[in-house]
Write a protein that holds these residues in place. Structure first.
Motif, PDB file in Angstrom:
ATOM      1  N   UNK A   1       0.845  -1.207   0.000  1.00  0.00           N
ATOM      2  CA  UNK A   1       0.000   0.000   0.000  1.00  0.00           C
ATOM      3  C   UNK A   1       0.872   1.245   0.000  1.00  0.00           C
ATOM      4  N   UNK A   2       1.889   1.249   0.853  1.00  0.00           N
ATOM      5  CA  UNK A   2       2.787   2.408   0.924  1.00  0.00           C
ATOM      6  C   UNK A   2       3.566   2.592  -0.378  1.00  0.00           C
TER       7      UNK A   2
ATOM      8  N   UNK B   1       2.460   6.540  -7.101  1.00  0.00           N
ATOM      9  CA  UNK B   1       1.743   6.459  -8.381  1.00  0.00           C
ATOM     10  C   UNK B   1       0.297   6.929  -8.235  1.00  0.00           C
ATOM     11  N   UNK B   2      -0.354   6.549  -7.146  1.00  0.00           N
ATOM     12  CA  UNK B   2      -1.736   6.973  -6.925  1.00  0.00           C
ATOM     13  C   UNK B   2      -1.821   8.490  -6.785  1.00  0.00           C
TER      14      UNK B   2
ATOM     15  N   UNK C   1      -2.311  14.603 -11.681  1.00  0.00           N
ATOM     16  CA  UNK C   1      -2.434  14.816 -13.128  1.00  0.00           C
ATOM     17  C   UNK C   1      -3.887  14.994 -13.566  1.00  0.00           C
ATOM     18  N   UNK C   2      -4.821  14.522 -12.764  1.00  0.00           N
ATOM     19  CA  UNK C   2      -6.250  14.689 -13.083  1.00  0.00           C
ATOM     20  C   UNK C   2      -6.766  16.077 -12.744  1.00  0.00           C
TER      21      UNK C   2
ATOM     22  N   UNK D   1      -2.095   8.381   4.180  1.00  0.00           N
ATOM     23  CA  UNK D   1      -2.093   8.363   2.715  1.00  0.00           C
ATOM     24  C   UNK D   1      -3.522   8.328   2.176  1.00  0.00           C
ATOM     25  N   UNK D   2      -4.317   7.416   2.709  1.00  0.00           N
ATOM     26  CA  UNK D   2      -5.689   7.254   2.208  1.00  0.00           C
ATOM     27  C   UNK D   2      -6.513   8.510   2.437  1.00  0.00           C
ATOM     28  N   UNK D   3      -6.283   9.164   3.557  1.00  0.00           N
ATOM     29  CA  UNK D   3      -7.000  10.408   3.851  1.00  0.00           C
ATOM     30  C   UNK D   3      -6.721  11.458   2.773  1.00  0.00           C
TER      31      UNK D   3
END
Length: 166
Positions: free
Chosen positions: A12-13, A18-19, A25-26, A149-151
Motif C-alpha cells: 500500500x505504501x 503512483x496513486x 495529473x487529473x 495516505x488514504x485520507x
C-alpha cells in the motif's frame, strides 16, 4: 506484525506515489490552487490540490520518517504531531512546484519502504507515544501512515468532485 500484514502495508505504501501522481495529473490546468466556497464534507485538511501534494511530502519526511527513526533509536520517545497548516504557510506550499513535490515524495517514500522492509519482528514492537494517538508500536505507526495516505487521496478525490461540479 504478521508477515502478510507487513507485506500488505508495504505494498500500500509503495503504491502511494503512483496513486498521488495520477490524481495530481487529473487536476485541471489552472485548478492547482483552487479552493471551493465551502469545505463541507472534506475528509481531511482544507488544502488545495497542490497543497495536498506538498503536505503528503512533508509529513512523509518530517513526520513519519523522523518518527520511525526515533522509535527505532530511542526508548519510548514522544512523537509530536505536526501542524500541517503551519507547514503550508511557512513553507509556502502555494508557491511550490507540483512535479518537484511529487518527485521528492516519491524518493522519500522509496526510502521509507526500504526501512520498513528491513524491520525485524522485535523492531516492529518497539513503542513510542504519538501525540494525539497515545501509545503506539512501530507496527501501529506504519498503519497510521497508510491511513494518512488514504485520507489525502480521499481529499484529492473530494476536490476533483468539487472542481467538476462547480
Amino acid at each position: 506484525m504478521r508477515p502478510s500484514t507487513l507485506r500488505s502495508a508495504t505494498a500500500i505504501l509503495a503504491a502511494m506515489p503512483d496513486q498521488l501522481e495520477r490524481l495530481w495529473r487529473a487536476v485541471p490546468s489552472g485548478f492547482e490552487l483552487w479552493k471551493p466556497a465551502s469545505w463541507d464534507g472534506i475528509p481531511g485538511e482544507t488544502f488545495a490540490a497542490l497543497e495536498q501534494v506538498c503536505h503528503v511530502r512533508d509529513i512523509e519526511i518530517d513526520g513519519y520518517q523522523v518518527r520511525i527513526q526515533r522509535v527505532l533509536a530511542e526508548a519510548d520517545p514522544f512523537l509530536p504531531s505536526l501542524d500541517g497548516y503551519v507547514l503550508a504557510r511557512e513553507r509556502r506550499y502555494a508557491e511550490d512546484d507540483g512535479a518537484e513535490a511529487l518527485a521528492s515524495f516519491r524518493g522519500a517514500r522509496t526510502r521509507t519502504v526500504a526501512v520498513i522492509d528491513g524491520l525485524s519482528d522485535h523492531q516492529l514492537q518497539r513503542r513510542g507515544v504519538f501525540e494525539g494517538y497515545g501509545a503506539v508500536t512501530l507496527e501501529g505507526l506504519i498503519q497510521y501512515l497508510c491511513s494518512h495516505d488514504q485520507q489525502h487521496l480521499a481529499c484529492l478525490h473530494w476536490l476533483l468532485g468539487r472542481m467538476t461540479s462547480s
